[in-house]
Enzyme design. Structure first.
Site, PDB file in Angstrom:
ATOM      1  N   GLY A  70       0.792  -1.146   0.187  1.00  0.00           N
ATOM      2  CA  GLY A  70      -0.297  -0.091  -0.029  1.00  0.00           C
ATOM      3  C   GLY A  70       0.951   1.252   0.004  1.00  0.00           C
ATOM      4  O   GLY A  70       0.668   2.059  -1.058  1.00  0.00           O
ATOM      5  N   SER A  71       1.932   1.432   0.757  1.00  0.00           N
ATOM      6  CA  SER A  71       2.633   2.444   1.001  1.00  0.00           C
ATOM      7  C   SER A  71       3.408   2.961   0.025  1.00  0.00           C
ATOM      8  O   SER A  71       3.829   4.043  -1.179  1.00  0.00           O
ATOM      9  CB  SER A  71       3.611   2.372   1.567  1.00  0.00           C
ATOM     10  OG  SER A  71       2.688   2.102   3.333  1.00  0.00           O
ATOM     11  N   ASN A 151      -7.483   3.639   8.945  1.00  0.00           N
ATOM     12  CA  ASN A 151      -8.149   3.172   9.377  1.00  0.00           C
ATOM     13  C   ASN A 151      -7.921   3.081  10.259  1.00  0.00           C
ATOM     14  O   ASN A 151      -8.006   1.336  11.370  1.00  0.00           O
ATOM     15  CB  ASN A 151      -5.865   2.727   8.553  1.00  0.00           C
ATOM     16  CG  ASN A 151      -5.041   4.145   8.735  1.00  0.00           C
ATOM     17  OD1 ASN A 151      -5.884   4.922   8.466  1.00  0.00           O
ATOM     18  ND2 ASN A 151      -3.826   3.561   9.512  1.00  0.00           N
ATOM     19  N   GLN A 179      -8.126   0.170   3.508  1.00  0.00           N
ATOM     20  CA  GLN A 179      -8.949  -0.529   4.046  1.00  0.00           C
ATOM     21  C   GLN A 179      -9.997  -1.171   3.379  1.00  0.00           C
ATOM     22  O   GLN A 179     -10.840  -1.968   4.368  1.00  0.00           O
ATOM     23  CB  GLN A 179      -8.660   0.682   4.993  1.00  0.00           C
ATOM     24  CG  GLN A 179      -8.239   1.226   6.039  1.00  0.00           C
ATOM     25  CD  GLN A 179      -7.091  -0.516   7.219  1.00  0.00           C
ATOM     26  OE1 GLN A 179      -8.369  -1.761   7.431  1.00  0.00           O
ATOM     27  NE2 GLN A 179      -5.983  -0.632   7.588  1.00  0.00           N
ATOM     28  N   SER A 199      -3.582  -2.983  -0.944  1.00  0.00           N
ATOM     29  CA  SER A 199      -2.366  -4.030  -0.357  1.00  0.00           C
ATOM     30  C   SER A 199      -3.006  -5.297   0.099  1.00  0.00           C
ATOM     31  O   SER A 199      -4.023  -5.841   1.010  1.00  0.00           O
ATOM     32  CB  SER A 199      -2.153  -3.235   0.917  1.00  0.00           C
ATOM     33  OG  SER A 199      -0.683  -4.551   1.738  1.00  0.00           O
ATOM     34  N   HIS A 201      -1.995  -7.691   2.442  1.00  0.00           N
ATOM     35  CA  HIS A 201      -1.791  -8.583   3.488  1.00  0.00           C
ATOM     36  C   HIS A 201      -3.105  -7.978   4.250  1.00  0.00           C
ATOM     37  O   HIS A 201      -3.199  -8.502   5.974  1.00  0.00           O
ATOM     38  CB  HIS A 201      -0.456  -7.786   4.626  1.00  0.00           C
ATOM     39  CG  HIS A 201       0.374  -6.741   5.150  1.00  0.00           C
ATOM     40  ND1 HIS A 201      -0.081  -6.107   6.590  1.00  0.00           N
ATOM     41  CD2 HIS A 201       0.256  -5.685   4.167  1.00  0.00           C
ATOM     42  CE1 HIS A 201      -0.231  -5.228   6.107  1.00  0.00           C
ATOM     43  NE2 HIS A 201       0.344  -4.572   5.195  1.00  0.00           N
ATOM     44  N   THR A 237      12.576  -7.939 -10.363  1.00  0.00           N
ATOM     45  CA  THR A 237      11.302  -9.483 -11.312  1.00  0.00           C
ATOM     46  C   THR A 237      10.347  -8.994  -9.996  1.00  0.00           C
ATOM     47  O   THR A 237      10.253  -8.969  -8.604  1.00  0.00           O
ATOM     48  CB  THR A 237      13.082 -10.459 -10.555  1.00  0.00           C
ATOM     49  OG1 THR A 237      13.830  -9.817 -11.600  1.00  0.00           O
ATOM     50  CG2 THR A 237      12.220 -12.046 -10.679  1.00  0.00           C
ATOM     51  N   CYS A 324       1.715   1.842  13.160  1.00  0.00           N
ATOM     52  CA  CYS A 324       3.511   2.994  12.467  1.00  0.00           C
ATOM     53  C   CYS A 324       3.184   3.548  13.628  1.00  0.00           C
ATOM     54  O   CYS A 324       4.255   3.800  13.618  1.00  0.00           O
ATOM     55  CB  CYS A 324       2.431   3.446  11.069  1.00  0.00           C
ATOM     56  SG  CYS A 324       1.338   2.455  10.128  1.00  0.00           S
TER      57      CYS A 324
HETATM   58  C1  LIG Z   1      -2.424  -0.414   5.753  1.00  0.00           C
HETATM   59  C2  LIG Z   1      -2.513   1.163   5.097  1.00  0.00           C
HETATM   60  C3  LIG Z   1      -1.507   0.984   3.955  1.00  0.00           C
HETATM   61  C4  LIG Z   1       0.143   0.815   3.958  1.00  0.00           C
HETATM   62  O1  LIG Z   1       0.011  -0.478   3.511  1.00  0.00           O
HETATM   63  P1  LIG Z   1       1.299  -1.270   2.919  1.00  0.00           P
HETATM   64  O2  LIG Z   1       0.876  -2.575   2.351  1.00  0.00           O
HETATM   65  O3  LIG Z   1       1.731  -2.065   4.884  1.00  0.00           O
HETATM   66  O4  LIG Z   1       2.653  -0.453   3.124  1.00  0.00           O
HETATM   67  C5  LIG Z   1      -1.645   2.503   3.865  1.00  0.00           C
HETATM   68  N1  LIG Z   1      -3.075   3.235   3.878  1.00  0.00           N
HETATM   69  C6  LIG Z   1      -3.652   2.729   4.527  1.00  0.00           C
HETATM   70  C7  LIG Z   1      -4.932   2.784   4.507  1.00  0.00           C
HETATM   71  C8  LIG Z   1      -3.338   1.659   5.715  1.00  0.00           C
HETATM   72  O5  LIG Z   1      -4.053   0.954   6.383  1.00  0.00           O
END
Ligand SMILES: *Cc1c(COP(=O)(O)O)cnc(C)c1O
Length: 395
Positions: A70-71, A151, A179, A199, A201, A237, A324
């Site tokens: 996500g980042s 989040n 989210q 993202s 995870h 890759t 974070c």
């Molecule tokens: C978790 C999260 C991110 C970051 O995602 P990562 O895959 O951990 O880098 C960004 N934005 C929101 C709203 C999130 O909850």
């Protein structure tokens, strides 16, 4: 009892994701850029994953770029829109005060590079007002970035309306939907979205993989230079097992989104009702316009970290805000953005339920939060002052 109630921080991998990944790690380990059939099979798996991901948000596969999460997707989205704006002499960006740090810190960096940023307020209910957004638009606005759902407090933003306003003004619209995908229905066409971050995870896929949707015609800027992977927009890759696992998790989670939502909302509301019985407490964010599994409270006279540690002793994994910012002593910027004062923001608790949550677990959490809050207040000097009237109660 052991309860994982921090699904906004990360989720358990689904069986579907694991089953899809294992063959990519054990047997199909070819490099998608290799020309022999062994490599090409990895390439095919990658492109099938791209189709599956695109289908969930009603995009076309060509509009999906795989990222490390996500980042990275947030960084690439903002930097791309900023570069396009600058080319046309437009250097004003609108976002909100309660975005994820992947957005806020990228905006800070862009400010240093000459962009001007307006952060909209999100009010006590944690929701952006579309009229205020429209009023903030200027002739030189090139981008609006508003998260789909927050989040920390789970509030869902009026994305379709915001997208429509942006479209009417010819401004690119990005949403951090980390989210929201695939916990809420999303259609990039009807929701008027130009750029979207997600993202794996956060939806039972592996960590370290995500994707960026960019509408056809929106040219992406490279964050990583190198080979020609991802149409030259993201060198390196490809993380084939991660991407394949992400697509499997996404399809699987999306397939029972409606059932999960129907299961979670009554549990969420039961948890909210139970925690409300704690005196001098308050729910953070709108009660209804929030993610199905999100509960976030402030308790007066409490220190969030102590609450988390004592809940951990009782088998409950919770959070005081985002993963974070925990570890730092600053109160959550999200809670400050909805108007909580420092002292109150420090006493926050976020519980985010997983799809397999039960009523029994919810009742266990209510009981234990009640006990721990009352125990901590028992020897808190701050609480003593509040109770004696020396300092006035806020909640
Ligand atoms: C978790 C999260 C991110 C970051 O995602 P990562 O895959 O951990 O880098 C960004 N934005 C929101 C709203 C999130 O909850």
């Amino acid at each position: 009892m052991k309860i994982y109630a921090d699904n906004a921080a990360t989720t358990k991998m689904s069986r579907a994701a694991l089953d899809a990944m294992i063959p990519c790690l054990e047997e199909q380990y070819g490099n998608p850029s290799s020309l022999y059939s062994f490599g090409q099979r990895a390439k095919e798996a990658l492109e099938l994953a791209r189709q599956d991901v695109a289908a969930v948000i009603k995009a076309s596969p060509k509009e999906i770029t795989f990222t490390s999460g996500g980042s990275e997707a947030d960084n690439q989205a903002l930097r791309s829109a900023a570069a396009l704006g600058k080319k046309n002499g437009k250097t004003h960006i609108i976002s909100t005060a309660f975005e994820h740090h992947a957005i806020l810190h990228t905006l800070k960096a862009l400010e240093k590079e000459g962009f001007e940023v307006t952060l909209l307020p999100v009010h006590e209910n944690g929701i952006v007002r579309v009229d205020e957004l429209e009023a903030a638009i200027r002739d030189d606005t090139c981008l609006v970035s508003v998260m789909f759902a927050n989040n920390e407090i789970g509030t869902i933003q009026p994305i379709r309306e915001i997208g429509a306003v942006c479209r009417a003004h010819g401004i690119l619209f990005h949403t951090d939907a980390v989210q929201a995908v695939p916990h809420l229905p999303i259609d990039v066409e009807t929701d008027n979205i130009d750029l979207l971050s997600s993202s794996a995870h956060k939806f039972h896929g592996p960590k370290g993989v995500g994707f960026l949707y960019a509408r056809k015609g929106v040219r992406l800027t490279n964050l990583i230079e190198g080979g020609a992977q991802e149409r030259g927009k993201r060198a390196g890759t490809e993380n084939v097992p991660g991407i394949v696992g992400m697509a499997a998790a996404l399809k699987d989670t999306a397939a029972h989104m409606e059932a999960d939502t129907a299961h979670l909302i009554p549990l969420r509301d039961r948890l909210i009702a139970g925690l409300r019985e704690i005196p001098h407490s308050a729910l953070n964010g709108d009660e209804k316009q929030r993610l199905p599994g999100n509960v976030n409270f402030c308790f007066e006279g409490i220190e969030g970290e102590s609450l988390l540690l004592l809940l951990d002793d009782r088998g409950i994994c919770a959070s005081s805000g985002s993963a974070c910012t925990s570890g730092s002593l600053d109160p959550s910027h999200v809670l400050l953005a909805i108007g909580r004062v420092h002292d109150v923001a420090h006493g926050s608790l976020r519980l985010t339920l997983g799809e397999d949550a039960t009523e029994e677990e919810v009742d266990y959490m209510i009981q234990n939060v009640k006990e721990v809050v009352s125990y901590l207040r028992g020897f808190s000097p701050v609480w003593r002052d509040l109770e004696s009237g020396k300092t006035p109660h806020i909640l």
